[in-house]
Design a protein around this motif. Structure first.
Motif, PDB file in Angstrom:
ATOM      1  N   ALA A 605       0.828  -1.207   0.000  1.00  0.00           N
ATOM      2  CA  ALA A 605       0.000   0.000   0.000  1.00  0.00           C
ATOM      3  C   ALA A 605       0.862   1.257   0.000  1.00  0.00           C
ATOM      4  CB  ALA A 605      -0.936  -0.011   1.208  1.00  0.00           C
ATOM      5  N   LEU A 606       1.930   1.253   0.799  1.00  0.00           N
ATOM      6  CA  LEU A 606       2.843   2.399   0.821  1.00  0.00           C
ATOM      7  C   LEU A 606       3.543   2.563  -0.515  1.00  0.00           C
ATOM      8  CD1 LEU A 606       4.314   4.663   2.318  1.00  0.00           C
ATOM      9  CD2 LEU A 606       5.919   2.951   3.190  1.00  0.00           C
ATOM     10  N   LEU A 607       3.917   1.440  -1.141  1.00  0.00           N
ATOM     11  CA  LEU A 607       4.581   1.500  -2.443  1.00  0.00           C
ATOM     12  C   LEU A 607       3.658   2.100  -3.501  1.00  0.00           C
ATOM     13  CD1 LEU A 607       7.073   0.776  -4.124  1.00  0.00           C
ATOM     14  CD2 LEU A 607       6.077  -1.483  -4.492  1.00  0.00           C
ATOM     15  N   ALA A 608       2.374   1.744  -3.462  1.00  0.00           N
ATOM     16  CA  ALA A 608       1.430   2.309  -4.424  1.00  0.00           C
ATOM     17  C   ALA A 608       1.278   3.813  -4.222  1.00  0.00           C
ATOM     18  CB  ALA A 608       0.075   1.605  -4.293  1.00  0.00           C
ATOM     19  N   GLU A 609       1.229   4.251  -2.976  1.00  0.00           N
ATOM     20  CA  GLU A 609       1.132   5.689  -2.702  1.00  0.00           C
ATOM     21  C   GLU A 609       2.379   6.434  -3.161  1.00  0.00           C
ATOM     22  OE1 GLU A 609       0.362   6.048   1.410  1.00  0.00           O
ATOM     23  OE2 GLU A 609      -1.656   5.164   1.326  1.00  0.00           O
ATOM     24  N   LEU A 610       3.541   5.825  -2.979  1.00  0.00           N
ATOM     25  CA  LEU A 610       4.776   6.470  -3.427  1.00  0.00           C
ATOM     26  C   LEU A 610       4.820   6.589  -4.944  1.00  0.00           C
ATOM     27  CD1 LEU A 610       7.335   4.743  -1.028  1.00  0.00           C
ATOM     28  CD2 LEU A 610       6.514   7.098  -0.918  1.00  0.00           C
ATOM     29  N   ARG A 611       4.310   5.583  -5.625  1.00  0.00           N
ATOM     30  CA  ARG A 611       4.283   5.654  -7.094  1.00  0.00           C
ATOM     31  C   ARG A 611       3.367   6.778  -7.563  1.00  0.00           C
ATOM     32  NH1 ARG A 611       2.505  -0.088  -8.867  1.00  0.00           N
ATOM     33  NH2 ARG A 611       2.549   0.886 -10.924  1.00  0.00           N
ATOM     34  N   VAL A 612       2.225   6.943  -6.907  1.00  0.00           N
ATOM     35  CA  VAL A 612       1.316   8.035  -7.273  1.00  0.00           C
ATOM     36  C   VAL A 612       1.956   9.377  -6.968  1.00  0.00           C
ATOM     37  CG1 VAL A 612      -0.912   9.084  -6.734  1.00  0.00           C
ATOM     38  CG2 VAL A 612      -0.734   6.606  -6.972  1.00  0.00           C
ATOM     39  N   LYS A 613       2.653   9.473  -5.842  1.00  0.00           N
ATOM     40  CA  LYS A 613       3.308  10.725  -5.482  1.00  0.00           C
ATOM     41  C   LYS A 613       4.390  11.089  -6.488  1.00  0.00           C
ATOM     42  CE  LYS A 613       5.768  12.949  -1.658  1.00  0.00           C
ATOM     43  NZ  LYS A 613       6.315  12.768  -0.286  1.00  0.00           N
ATOM     44  N   VAL A 619       4.191  15.215 -13.207  1.00  0.00           N
ATOM     45  CA  VAL A 619       3.222  16.050 -13.924  1.00  0.00           C
ATOM     46  C   VAL A 619       3.432  17.517 -13.591  1.00  0.00           C
ATOM     47  CG1 VAL A 619       0.765  16.585 -14.136  1.00  0.00           C
ATOM     48  CG2 VAL A 619       1.522  14.206 -14.106  1.00  0.00           C
ATOM     49  N   GLU A 620       3.678  17.826 -12.306  1.00  0.00           N
ATOM     50  CA  GLU A 620       3.910  19.209 -11.913  1.00  0.00           C
ATOM     51  C   GLU A 620       5.195  19.766 -12.503  1.00  0.00           C
ATOM     52  OE1 GLU A 620       3.890  19.091  -7.726  1.00  0.00           O
ATOM     53  OE2 GLU A 620       1.695  18.862  -7.526  1.00  0.00           O
ATOM     54  N   ARG A 629      -1.259  10.740 -18.277  1.00  0.00           N
ATOM     55  CA  ARG A 629      -1.924   9.448 -18.471  1.00  0.00           C
ATOM     56  C   ARG A 629      -1.430   8.419 -17.466  1.00  0.00           C
ATOM     57  NH1 ARG A 629      -1.145  10.596 -24.080  1.00  0.00           N
ATOM     58  NH2 ARG A 629       0.685   9.227 -24.084  1.00  0.00           N
ATOM     59  N   LYS A 630      -0.135   8.447 -17.184  1.00  0.00           N
ATOM     60  CA  LYS A 630       0.406   7.513 -16.200  1.00  0.00           C
ATOM     61  C   LYS A 630      -0.145   7.803 -14.808  1.00  0.00           C
ATOM     62  CE  LYS A 630       4.747   5.711 -14.359  1.00  0.00           C
ATOM     63  NZ  LYS A 630       6.227   5.803 -14.400  1.00  0.00           N
ATOM     64  N   LEU A 631      -0.284   9.086 -14.465  1.00  0.00           N
ATOM     65  CA  LEU A 631      -0.839   9.444 -13.165  1.00  0.00           C
ATOM     66  C   LEU A 631      -2.298   8.998 -13.051  1.00  0.00           C
ATOM     67  CD1 LEU A 631      -0.747  10.897 -10.443  1.00  0.00           C
ATOM     68  CD2 LEU A 631      -1.300  13.027 -11.644  1.00  0.00           C
ATOM     69  N   ALA A 632      -3.066   9.194 -14.111  1.00  0.00           N
ATOM     70  CA  ALA A 632      -4.473   8.773 -14.079  1.00  0.00           C
ATOM     71  C   ALA A 632      -4.596   7.260 -13.927  1.00  0.00           C
ATOM     72  CB  ALA A 632      -5.180   9.241 -15.355  1.00  0.00           C
ATOM     73  N   LYS A 639      -7.329   3.260  -6.435  1.00  0.00           N
ATOM     74  CA  LYS A 639      -8.700   3.261  -5.940  1.00  0.00           C
ATOM     75  C   LYS A 639      -9.367   1.904  -6.107  1.00  0.00           C
ATOM     76  CE  LYS A 639      -9.520   8.186  -6.812  1.00  0.00           C
ATOM     77  NZ  LYS A 639     -10.324   9.180  -7.566  1.00  0.00           N
ATOM     78  N   SER A 640      -8.979   1.203  -7.153  1.00  0.00           N
ATOM     79  CA  SER A 640      -9.603  -0.103  -7.389  1.00  0.00           C
ATOM     80  C   SER A 640      -9.126  -1.105  -6.369  1.00  0.00           C
ATOM     81  CB  SER A 640      -9.275  -0.599  -8.800  1.00  0.00           C
ATOM     82  OG  SER A 640      -7.892  -0.810  -8.923  1.00  0.00           O
ATOM     83  N   SER A 641      -9.974  -2.000  -5.984  1.00  0.00           N
ATOM     84  CA  SER A 641      -9.660  -3.052  -5.024  1.00  0.00           C
ATOM     85  C   SER A 641      -9.721  -4.393  -5.709  1.00  0.00           C
ATOM     86  CB  SER A 641     -10.651  -3.023  -3.858  1.00  0.00           C
ATOM     87  OG  SER A 641     -11.948  -3.223  -4.356  1.00  0.00           O
ATOM     88  N   GLN A 642      -9.519  -5.429  -4.912  1.00  0.00           N
ATOM     89  CA  GLN A 642      -9.608  -6.768  -5.460  1.00  0.00           C
ATOM     90  C   GLN A 642     -11.009  -7.060  -5.988  1.00  0.00           C
ATOM     91  OE1 GLN A 642      -7.095  -8.799  -5.861  1.00  0.00           O
ATOM     92  NE2 GLN A 642      -8.349 -10.391  -6.805  1.00  0.00           N
ATOM     93  N   ALA A 643     -11.991  -6.385  -5.395  1.00  0.00           N
ATOM     94  CA  ALA A 643     -13.359  -6.601  -5.842  1.00  0.00           C
ATOM     95  C   ALA A 643     -13.556  -6.152  -7.277  1.00  0.00           C
ATOM     96  CB  ALA A 643     -14.337  -5.869  -4.931  1.00  0.00           C
ATOM     97  N   THR A 644     -12.975  -5.020  -7.633  1.00  0.00           N
ATOM     98  CA  THR A 644     -13.120  -4.547  -8.995  1.00  0.00           C
ATOM     99  C   THR A 644     -12.389  -5.448  -9.968  1.00  0.00           C
ATOM    100  OG1 THR A 644     -11.213  -3.100  -8.700  1.00  0.00           O
ATOM    101  CG2 THR A 644     -13.358  -2.183  -8.236  1.00  0.00           C
TER     102      THR A 644
END
Length: 746
Positions: A605-613, A619-620, A629-632, A639-644
């Motif tokens: 989870a932390l790794l995913a947040e770091l990638r988004v950051k 982009v900035e 496009r990569k950020l989106a 946001k998607s979970s295993q359910a999606t």
């Protein structure tokens, strides 16, 4: 003073008030009432109807002041609990309600614990005949468990309750009278029926606690999974709906339990007395029925529960064994429920239950009831690890039953769409000759059949164009075959796991530094902290395992983790085997963190947040459209979970039926069409005469009568009245007409 004391003993509410103010001064009066209670209790055990009212008053009084004399009333909760559990059927309704309220009061005053209260209330649920009292007991149980887990998880209470519920469901598995047909219902004993009621309430309470978010781990899922194997159909159906996501109300106390006849409700309202309370009750039932119908249409599978199944292979095999063995005892609707759950478990966990495809073949006929749902279950059970040999007869049966000139175009479209969904998951199940015949249906005059055949053609242009004829492959597929690219055989994957994305690039440095800092502390504390909120708790510690082995970094050289002697050769040939078309990797060797530490869900989870950051910073900094496009994509993935992810593997009946001609609109579509037609209209009605007149008004009945057909006028009452008028009446009308004409001239 003595007379006052005597009066106090007769007035329990006043004595109760005085005891709460000064317990020490009125202890003698309380002991007198306590002794009286004990004597009445002995009589009550022999004859519950005798002194029932006085016994209820004494019980309520002692419960109110129990906190003032804890040592004297230590056995009072056990007295009430034993009376409820042992003599519940002999008690009057008022006594039952009063004693249950007494136990709830003792829990609110912290005289007893939640476990003691729930152990008393759980067995009463299936034995209660009053719907209002049963609803009150269920509400008390749910609210007490929810309150206990409000701030932090009460693991001790949860373990005790879950063990109790698990035993209630498991006891009914001894009887093997499955189904509701034949002699099974007659052979069902009273003891087995009681076990079924207990299991039913255990499943209902577990589902409610899961729905409210109180329980969200593997244990409630295990309880309901055992319920799916229960011999009582009602229990099994409620458990199946938990995984399938249906929001049905299993409790018979609810007004919306059965299908509500709206016409009957309106008719009953017309013939009964008109009252405001009756209007409110009618509207309440209509809203409940509408909500239930909407929830049935929008039901979504419970993906998180499917993923938390313990040993899904064994669960799927047992469920299939029940379906196959007791096939003639189950109704079609119940068999379809089992097929839906079994297919979703097989598809989401990529299991192999080969007998499932042999069983479902006999239902693959176009005249079979609810065949779209059966086709959906078939398609959802297929995955890339399903053996093609087991699916080839299924596809042949679909083509033989659904795709031929003797059936309607809707049937042909449904058959081709079902074949396409199966082949999309396992392309090797298709035969080349059959594929050529199915693709020819793209020349059909029916739109649905053409779309289905083109979808199948486009699928094989992507996955295996070599099975198509040369003129049907398309430009890109033909160029791919000319370049020498071949589809992967069965069981092979194109994306081999080389490294965890993000660890070998700069955005993983903070995670690596965090891991180095954690190594300085004790290993056990780090593991507990990292898995907190993610791991699944266990009732008992594992006796077969001696715990984790701490491995230092200095000992890594002495450990051989290779599974094959050819591993080194494979590593050496990695770079050589990669052709020009291979995407360039950031690093051909795995990162140090991936080989020296077991990453927890918190790390990912932390790794995913770091990638988004990192993508946001790019982009900035002016990275352009590619960075945006990569950020989106990263934000959507976060946001998607295993359910999606599981939702993409599941399909609906619309995917099988395809586009249909003049499909009947549902309630939401009809209301949307009505709202569009009302746009721009001030009032719902005729606007005739409102625009031409100075003062807007509707037309009169006299004006409307001028445009009526002559045959309607001849049969009207006014015309028939003129024919039957007497001479005197005609003279009066003529005189009145002359008078009106004179006034008009003036």
């Amino acid at each position: 003073m003595v007379g006052g004391r005597v009066l106090l003993t007769a007035n329990l509410p006043q004595l109760q008030n005085l005891i709460k103010r000064d317990p020490v001064s009125y202890k003698d009066e309380f002991l007198q009432q306590w002794n009286h209670y004990n004597s009445i209790r002995l009589i009550f055990h022999l004859n519950p109807d005798e002194h029932a009212q006085h016994f209820r008053e004494l019980v309520t009084f002692i419960a109110q002041v129990a906190t003032c004399y804890p040592s004297e009333t230590a056995q009072f909760p056990s007295h009430i609990s034993s009376i409820l559990l042992e003599n519940y059927t002999m008690l009057s309704p008022d006594t039952r309600k009063s004693l249950i309220q007494t136990m709830v009061m003792l829990r609110n005053k912290n005289v007893i614990t939640s476990i003691e209260l729930l152990r008393c209330l759980f067995p009463l649920l299936p034995r209660t005949t009053s719907s209002s009292l049963r609803a009150s007991i269920r509400k008390t149980i749910l609210s007490d468990i929810r309150t206990a887990n409000m701030r932090t998880k009460n693991h001790k209470l949860n373990r005790a309750i879950q063990a109790m519920l698990f035993n209630m469901v498991e006891k009914g598995l001894e009887d093997q009278n499955f189904g509701d047909k034949g002699k099974s219902r007659e052979q069902l004993s009273d003891n087995a029926g009681a076990k079924g009621e207990n299991a039913m309430w255990a499943v209902i309470l577990t589902k409610q606690l899961w729905k409210k978010g109180v329980w969200s781990d593997v244990k409630p899922v295990s309880i309901v999974a055992i319920g799916c194997l229960h011999p009582v159909v009602k229990v099994q159906s409620a458990s199946l709906h938990f995984f399938l996501g249906g929001d049905e109300e299993e409790n018979s106390d609810d007004e919306g339990d059965d299908d509500v006849d709206v016409k009957a409700l309106h008719h009953r309202r017309e013939i009964n007395k008109k009252t405001r309370s009756g209007d409110k009750k009618l509207q309440k039932r209509l809203n409940a029925a509408k909500k239930k119908q909407y929830s049935k249409k929008t039901a979504q599978p419970n993906f998180s529960a499917l993923q938390l199944l313990n040993d899904p292979q064994t669960f799927a095999e047992k469920l299939y064994d029940i379906l196959n063995r007791y096939d003639k005892r189950f109704t079609l609707d119940h068999k379809i429920l089992i097929l839906q759950l079994l297919s979703r478990v097989i598809g989401s966990h990529k299991l192999c239950v080969l007998g499932f495809y042999t069983y479902i073949v006999k239902y693959l006929t176009y005249h079979q009831l609810r065949v779209p749902t059966i086709l959906v279950a078939l398609a959802q059970s297929v995955h890339d690890l399903t053996p093609p040999d087991a699916l080839t007869p299924v596809i042949q049966k679909l083509a033989h039953e659904f795709v031929h000139p003797g059936v309607a175009s809707e049937v042909i479209a449904a058959g081709i769409n079902a074949i396409r969904e199966v082949c999309r998951r396992q392309p090797w199940a298709m035969e080349e000759d059959l594929l050529g015949d199915l693709v020819e249906y793209r020349k059909s005059k029916d739109k649905a059949v053409t779309a289905a055949a083109r979808g199948l053609l486009q699928l094989y242009r992507e996955v295996n164009p070599g099975m198509l004829k040369r003129r049907e492959r398309g430009k890109e597929a033909a160029m791919g075959i000319a370049s020498g690219s071949q589809p992967l055989p069965f069981g092979h994957t194109a994306n081999a796991a080389v490294d965890i994305e993000g660890l070998s690039v700069p955005i993983g440095r903070s995670l690596q530094s965090n891991a180095r800092g954690k190594r300085r502390g004790p290993v056990d504390e780090d593991d507990d902290a990292a898995w907190e909120g993610w791991d699944v708790e266990s009732d008992s510690d594992s006796e077969s395992s001696d715990g984790w082995i701490n491995v230092d970094e200095d000992d890594n050289d002495n450990i051989d983790i290779s599974d094959s002697e050819d591993e080194e050769k494979g590593k050496e040939g990695t770079s050589a085997s990669a052709g020009p078309s291979t995407a360039p990797l950031e690093s051909t060797n795995p990162s140090a963190l991936a080989t020296t530490k077991i990453l927890t869900p918190a790390d990912f989870a932390l790794l995913a947040e770091l990638r988004v950051k990192a993508a946001t910073e790019a982009v900035e900094a002016g990275g352009g459209t590619k960075a945006k496009r990569k950020l989106a994509a990263l934000e959507a993935e976060l946001k998607s979970s295993q359910a999606t992810n599981d939702a993409d593997t599941f399909i609906s009946e619309n995917d099988i039926l395809g586009p249909r001609k003049k499909a009947k609109a549902d309630y939401e579509e009809r209301m949307e069409s009505i709202q569009k037609g009302r746009e721009g209209r001030e009032k719902y009605g005729s606007r005739k005469g409102k625009k031409t007149k100075e003062a807007p008004s509707s037309s009169t009945n006299r004006e409307k009568a001028r445009n009526k057909p002559i045959m309607m006028i001849l049969s009207s009452g006014s015309v028939r009245g003129k024919k039957k008028a007497s001479l005197r009446e005609k003279q009066q009308k003529l005189r009145a007409h002359i008078e009106r004409a004179k006034k008009a001239r003036k």
